[in-house]
Design a protein around this motif. Sequence first.
Motif: not given
Length: 195
Positions: A66-67, A82-87, A90-92, A94-99
């Motif tokens: 993050n950041d 199921m893991d992918e959907k939950k992540l 939870e917005g994770f 978005d973090i992966y895409d941002n970096v």
Amino acid sequence: ADSNAEYKEILEINLDDIKEPILCAPNDPDKTVLLSDVSGEKIDEVFIGSCMTNIGHFRAAGKLLNDKKSISKLWMAPPTKMDEKKLRDEGFYDIYDNVGVRTEMPGCSLCMGNQARVEDKATVLSTSTRNFPNRLGKGANVYLASAELSAITAIEGKIPGKEKYMDYFKNLQDKQDEIFKYMNFNKLDEYSINN
């Protein structure tokens, strides 16, 4: 195990004796080394995925990433949809895409080398279960490590030293209950057979 199970051999490991992460060195899952033995090794690509990872590993990686502005080439493939959907919820993602994380469809991905491959002769840090020659990519040299160490390595571009690793890891310690909250499907309404 069954109460009457018999084992060929029992290994007892005192975890208090382990003072730093242990990795498997290229290209043999039985070739173990300490973090301090390989710190500073430049890493071209990093993979976080395989059936040995769980949702907590992806949350921890997200918290570490993050950041951040730039990272080494990092691939991620959660083990299940199921893991992918939950992540995602939870917005994770978005973090992966941002970096600039390259997210793969859930499943084996680089671990089996059947959905994607690293660059030829790349040096890789991976959470996969095996690092046999040519499995992740032609001529690749593959270290095996934890998801947390993998995320830190993606940030640093090289395998960190013990102090640097511990500095990053401290950022996760007060969030452990939140990060490593596992999906108990029997307690999630969306996976109930009554819905």
